[in-house]
Write a protein that holds these residues in place. Structure first.
Motif, mmCIF file in Angstrom:
data_model
loop_
_atom_site.group_PDB
_atom_site.id
_atom_site.type_symbol
_atom_site.label_atom_id
_atom_site.label_comp_id
_atom_site.label_asym_id
_atom_site.label_seq_id
_atom_site.Cartn_x
_atom_site.Cartn_y
_atom_site.Cartn_z
ATOM 1 N N LEU B 596 0.840 -1.376 -0.105
ATOM 2 C CA LEU B 596 -0.179 0.068 0.022
ATOM 3 C C LEU B 596 0.841 1.257 -0.115
ATOM 4 O O LEU B 596 0.380 2.343 -0.672
ATOM 5 C CB LEU B 596 -0.876 0.060 1.305
ATOM 6 C CG LEU B 596 -2.163 -1.051 1.121
ATOM 7 C CD1 LEU B 596 -2.836 -0.566 2.548
ATOM 8 C CD2 LEU B 596 -3.082 -0.411 -0.009
ATOM 9 N N ILE B 597 2.073 1.170 0.592
ATOM 10 C CA ILE B 597 2.999 2.357 0.820
ATOM 11 C C ILE B 597 3.289 2.672 -0.502
ATOM 12 O O ILE B 597 3.691 3.860 -0.719
ATOM 13 C CB ILE B 597 3.989 2.017 1.740
ATOM 14 C CG1 ILE B 597 3.653 2.158 3.164
ATOM 15 C CG2 ILE B 597 5.077 3.085 1.310
ATOM 16 C CD1 ILE B 597 3.220 3.527 3.729
ATOM 17 N N PRO B 600 1.074 5.368 -3.118
ATOM 18 C CA PRO B 600 1.237 6.592 -3.750
ATOM 19 C C PRO B 600 2.448 6.985 -4.564
ATOM 20 O O PRO B 600 2.409 7.888 -5.396
ATOM 21 C CB PRO B 600 1.302 7.189 -2.208
ATOM 22 C CG PRO B 600 0.898 6.114 -1.185
ATOM 23 C CD PRO B 600 1.221 4.955 -2.121
ATOM 24 N N PHE B 601 3.344 6.376 -4.467
ATOM 25 C CA PHE B 601 4.652 6.404 -5.285
ATOM 26 C C PHE B 601 4.469 6.321 -6.649
ATOM 27 O O PHE B 601 4.668 7.201 -7.516
ATOM 28 C CB PHE B 601 5.738 5.635 -4.569
ATOM 29 C CG PHE B 601 6.972 6.113 -5.394
ATOM 30 C CD1 PHE B 601 7.782 4.979 -6.329
ATOM 31 C CD2 PHE B 601 7.836 7.260 -5.331
ATOM 32 C CE1 PHE B 601 9.003 5.459 -6.916
ATOM 33 C CE2 PHE B 601 8.977 7.635 -5.947
ATOM 34 C CZ PHE B 601 9.666 6.777 -6.777
ATOM 35 N N GLY B 603 1.376 6.212 -7.740
ATOM 36 C CA GLY B 603 0.655 7.565 -8.258
ATOM 37 C C GLY B 603 1.387 8.645 -8.596
ATOM 38 O O GLY B 603 0.914 9.567 -9.545
ATOM 39 N N PHE B 604 2.355 8.959 -7.819
ATOM 40 C CA PHE B 604 3.004 10.335 -8.191
ATOM 41 C C PHE B 604 3.886 9.951 -9.530
ATOM 42 O O PHE B 604 3.757 11.154 -10.215
ATOM 43 C CB PHE B 604 4.107 10.319 -6.992
ATOM 44 C CG PHE B 604 5.334 11.432 -7.019
ATOM 45 C CD1 PHE B 604 6.623 11.265 -7.441
ATOM 46 C CD2 PHE B 604 5.014 12.703 -7.204
ATOM 47 C CE1 PHE B 604 7.486 12.252 -7.629
ATOM 48 C CE2 PHE B 604 5.735 13.710 -7.159
ATOM 49 C CZ PHE B 604 7.048 13.412 -7.583
ATOM 50 N N GLY B 607 1.160 10.377 -12.061
ATOM 51 C CA GLY B 607 0.801 11.862 -12.125
ATOM 52 C C GLY B 607 1.699 12.874 -12.882
ATOM 53 O O GLY B 607 1.615 13.717 -13.673
ATOM 54 N N LEU B 608 3.137 12.300 -12.756
ATOM 55 C CA LEU B 608 4.231 13.243 -13.151
ATOM 56 C C LEU B 608 4.126 13.098 -14.942
ATOM 57 O O LEU B 608 4.105 14.007 -15.610
ATOM 58 C CB LEU B 608 5.495 12.658 -12.871
ATOM 59 C CG LEU B 608 6.084 13.129 -11.553
ATOM 60 C CD1 LEU B 608 7.223 12.452 -11.173
ATOM 61 C CD2 LEU B 608 6.347 14.613 -11.433
ATOM 62 N N LEU B 611 1.350 14.960 -16.276
ATOM 63 C CA LEU B 611 1.717 16.174 -16.476
ATOM 64 C C LEU B 611 2.420 16.667 -17.563
ATOM 65 O O LEU B 611 2.854 17.984 -17.841
ATOM 66 C CB LEU B 611 2.460 16.963 -15.152
ATOM 67 C CG LEU B 611 1.281 17.122 -14.075
ATOM 68 C CD1 LEU B 611 1.866 17.188 -12.595
ATOM 69 C CD2 LEU B 611 0.290 18.055 -14.400
ATOM 70 N N VAL B 613 5.732 15.605 -17.894
ATOM 71 C CA VAL B 613 7.124 16.081 -17.401
ATOM 72 C C VAL B 613 8.202 15.719 -18.352
ATOM 73 O O VAL B 613 8.077 14.466 -19.066
ATOM 74 C CB VAL B 613 7.245 15.229 -15.866
ATOM 75 C CG1 VAL B 613 8.785 15.177 -15.365
ATOM 76 C CG2 VAL B 613 6.410 16.213 -14.719
#
Lengths: 115, 695
Positions: B596-597, B600-601, B603-604, B607-608, B611, B613
């Motif tokens: 689970l931890i 988010p990574f 997801g990051f 997301g990048l 965007l 990047v």
């Protein structure tokens, strides 16, 4: 009444979203990074709630790592933001270098405290 | 002086212990064996001629032949002195002659003229008593040993008078005319000297002088001292043994030289004999010599020979039915003349004055030379008695005059088997007195009884002790001992009153004495007495005592002596209490959250990419590329350091070489489990052991 409030909420979100789209990309990256850090922290808190706070220092170091890095990212965002008149003279590379350095120091402490 | 005083005190103590009735034993073989020890010469010879003479004389009297060992060295000395007497003193000459008389180193017809002349000059010039003594006695010895010339004193009467001048009115004599100090010991020396003068005198000495001497002797006997049991002795600063022996020697030589008899009180002679026999076996050489010499004088003298009554055993056993044996002999154990022994009275210590046996004549057994009493009357019970013996000498004429005590009191102990009947032990309820449990005791069996009682009850032990004649017997020792499991003991006396012996233990009153210790007590009964042939010590059994709890202020039981070896036995096992390790969550749960931890990574990263990047713009020019590489490399290295630190490959392990990974993998694997610093001791031991062994 409900309908009006929900419509107001929708309108609020739409305006927020459109305003946000105007922000530059680098700021959005930073925002995304902050969100990632916060989520990681939340998951750690949820885990602690589930299994208990032993060992407490590990929990603290984990959560504070996330929170610390989020705080540093916010500081970076403030310094990089062109609309911010205060940090007009500060070069964004310099701000980024500070961010990286502070992160390294933070994580040095975190790693020692992790146990 | 101190030695004499010590000896005097020992004598007083011995007499006090003996009390009014005592039994003397004649000189026996134990004396002879002791004499060999006491008179053992040092390195084959004696320290002085005086000691040599004393040793040789004692051994001669006792009949021990040890002359062969000693004669060579001593005789050499003797011959040397006899050859040249001018260099020696009168004392040495006297003792040399005395030793010569025993060892006979030099004898025969030729009289050593220098010695005779020295002695005669000594007599003429003498002023002190001792000078007179040595010179006169020396001349007597020369006369005895060398049969050559006839030695006689020139002016015997003058010598007699000058010696007599040293006498005093109270019977004692002075050592010198100038010194007023007088002593009884000197009296003895004076008698011997005067006897010597009389024997050496060419003609008879005036009778009046001799008569005054006899009165002097009688006066001397007035100063005699006595103990309660009829023992007489003389005491002076030289000590009682030496003084009395000196007087006896003097009296003997005087009686031997004097034609008319010497009237000495008979009971005092016997008392003097008892005194020397009462000394026992002396440890001092001088005392031993004086004792034996005096007894020898008493054994064979012209006035009266004392006879001693002795018993080989002073215990009569009523069960064995052996006769009571009595011996009558001289002080050296020699045979007595014909006489009869009568048991005048047998006084019981309990009943005052009344006698159980009266005027019983003892039968004589010629083989063993003992008198014995065969049968005892029917009313002769166990206990302590004082037997009073009387000796009657036969009227037939004897060569010597014998003398005995008027009555000899001997303490006798009669023993027998005591019957023990109706022995019972019971537990009673205190107030009512009713019997809760009662057991008959068989005192021959051990451990038969088992009782229980609480602190409100009483324990009663009762038994009847009767003598063979049926009288109630009161034993000297009757104890009941209670011994707790913790080895604490308590002793109670069983009292005899009326018909029976009884002990009642009221536990209510004894709770504090017993230190409030409840539990199993062993019961032990002891009954003993000197008159009881079947004294007993029996373990009766056990009693379970239930006592109340000890209050705060009550005395603790005394510490019992612990086994000294218990210090070295292994100590008690210590059980360590370890901290219970915290409950760790299930592995699967941890892994799930690990996943689970990561989310988010991811997801990051997504997301990048959303965007847009730009991750492609890595600088291509050399300078920029190097700096970019260094930058990213540096950050990466720092992060790697953090990671390595976290997995403990470096950092907290002090001796490790940071670059050695070999073996640290296993360390990593095993240390994955130790999440917390407060790990268990065993795991820490294993961890350290592995680390040290792997390095």
């Amino acid at each position: 009444m409900v309908k009006s409030t929900s419509k107001d909420a929708q309108d609020l979100f739409r305006s927020l979203h459109s305003a946000y789209s105007a922000t530059p990309t680098n700021l959005k990256i930073i925002d995304l990074y902050v969100v990632f850090a916060v989520f990681t922290a939340l998951i750690q808190v949820a885990y602690m709630a589930l299994v208990g706070s032993f060992p407490f220092n590990s929990f603290l170091s984990g959560v504070l790592s996330c929170v610390g890095t989020a705080v540093l990212a916010v500081c970076l965002r403030i310094q990089v933001n062109k609309e911010n008149k205060e940090f007009k003279d500060l070069a964004p590379e310099r701000a980024f270098a500070d961010f990286v350095l502070c992160n390294l120091v933070l994580h040095l402490v975190i790693i020692n405290f992790l146990g | 002086m101190a030695g004499g005083l010590a000896r005097f005190l020992v004598l007083i103590l011995a007499a006090a212990i003996c009390g009014a009735a005592s039994v003397s034993q004649p000189i026996s073989d134990s004396h002879r064996s002791a004499a060999l020890d006491v008179f053992a010469p040092v390195d084959g010879s004696y320290k002085s001629l005086e000691e040599a003479y004393e040793a040789l004389k004692t051994l001669e009297i006792l009949g021990i032949d040890k002359k062969s060992d000693l004669s060579s060295a001593t005789c050499e000395n003797v011959v040397k002195v006899l050859a040249s007497p001018s260099s020696s003193t009168l004392k040495d000459v006297f003792y040399v002659l005395s030793v010569n008389g025993i060892l006979k180193c030099k004898s025969g017809e030729d009289v050593p003229k220098d010695i005779v002349s020295k002695l005669q000059t000594g007599v003429k010039d003498a002023k002190l008593l001792l000078d007179f003594y040595y010179s006169v006695r020396g001349l007597v010895l020369v006369k005895e040993q060398f049969s050559g010339t006839d030695i006689s004193l020139g002016d015997a009467e003058a010598v007699f008078r000058s010696i007599k001048a040293l006498s005093q009115s109270d019977g004692k004599w002075r050592y010198s005319p100038n010194n007023p100090e007088s002593s009884t010991f000197a009296a003895g020396l004076a008698f011997e000297t005067l006897a010597g003068v009389i024997s050496l005198a060419p003609s008879e000495i005036d009778h009046s002088l001799i008569q005054t001497l006899k009165t002097g002797i009688t006066k001397l006997f007035d100063s005699i001292q006595k103990y309660d049991d009829g023992t007489f002795y003389f005491d002076e600063s030289e000590g009682p043994i030496s003084t009395t022996a000196s007087v006896i020697r003097g009296l003997k030589s005087f009686a031997a030289s004097e034609s008319t008899g010497l009237n000495l009180p008979g009971d005092k002679i016997v008392g003097l004999a008892k005194f020397f026999l009462g000394v026992g076996i002396p440890g001092d050489a001088k005392d031993f010599f004086n004792q034996i010499d005096a007894l020898a004088c008493l054994e064979d003298n012209r006035f009266s020979v004392p006879l001693i009554l002795s018993l080989p055993s002073t215990v009569i056993s009523l069960t064995k039915k052996e006769p009571l044996k009595v011996k009558v002999s001289t002080v050296f154990g020699s045979k007595a003349p014909a006489l009869s022994v009568k048991l005048a009275q047998a006084l019981s210590s309990g009943s005052k004055g009344s006698s159980v046996i009266n005027n019983q004549e003892l039968k004589f057994d010629a083989e063993s030379a003992t008198y014995f009493l065969e049968s005892f009357p029917k009313n002769f019970d166990v206990g302590k008695y004082t037997f009073v013996f009387e000796i009657l000498l036969d009227e037939s004429t004897n060569e010597k005059v014998y003398i005995t005590e008027a009555q000899t009191k001997v303490p006798i102990s009669a023993t027998g088997a005591i019957t023990i009947e109706n022995a019972e032990i019971a537990v009673l309820d205190s107030d009512v007195g009713s019997v809760e449990s009662q057991k008959k005791l068989d005192l021959t069996k051990d451990e038969a009884v088992s009782l229980s009682a609480n602190h409100l009850q009483k324990l009663r032990l009762s038994l009847q002790l009767t003598t063979p004649l049926g009288h109630v017997f009161k034993p000297h020792q009757a104890f009941l001992k209670l011994k707790h499991e913790s080895l604490v003991e308590h002793i109670f006396l069983v009292k005899t009153s009326g018909k029976k012996s009884e002990l009642v233990l009221d536990f209510l009153g004894l709770v504090e004495k017993l230190y409030y210790l409840s539990g199993k007590y062993e019961i032990q009964l002891t009954i003993g007495d000197a008159s009881m042939e079947n004294s007993l010590l029996s373990n009766i059994g056990h009693i379970e005592l239930d006592l109340p709890e000890r209050p705060e202020k009550a005395a603790r039981p005394p510490l019992q002596p612990t086994d000294p070896y218990s210090r070295y036995v292994p100590k008690a096992e210590i059980s360590h209490i370890f901290r219970v390790p915290e409950k760790l969550p299930a592995k699967q749960l941890s892994l799930v959250f690990l996943g689970l931890i990561v989310l988010p990574f991811i997801g990051f990263l997504i997301g990048l990419t959303r965007l847009g990047v730009n991750i492609k713009s890595f600088p291509s020019s050399v300078g920029a590329a190097t700096s970019a590489l260094l930058f990213h490399g540096g950050i990466g290295a720092v992060l790697l350091l953090y990671v390595l630190f976290w997995v403990k490959a470096i950092g907290s392990v002090h001796d490790s070489k940071g670059t050695v990974f070999a073996g640290s993998v296993s360390v990593v694997r095993r240390t994955q489990n130790t999440v917390s610093p407060c790990s268990s001791i065993e795991q820490a031991e294993i961890c350290l052991k592995d680390i040290y062994s792997s390095l």
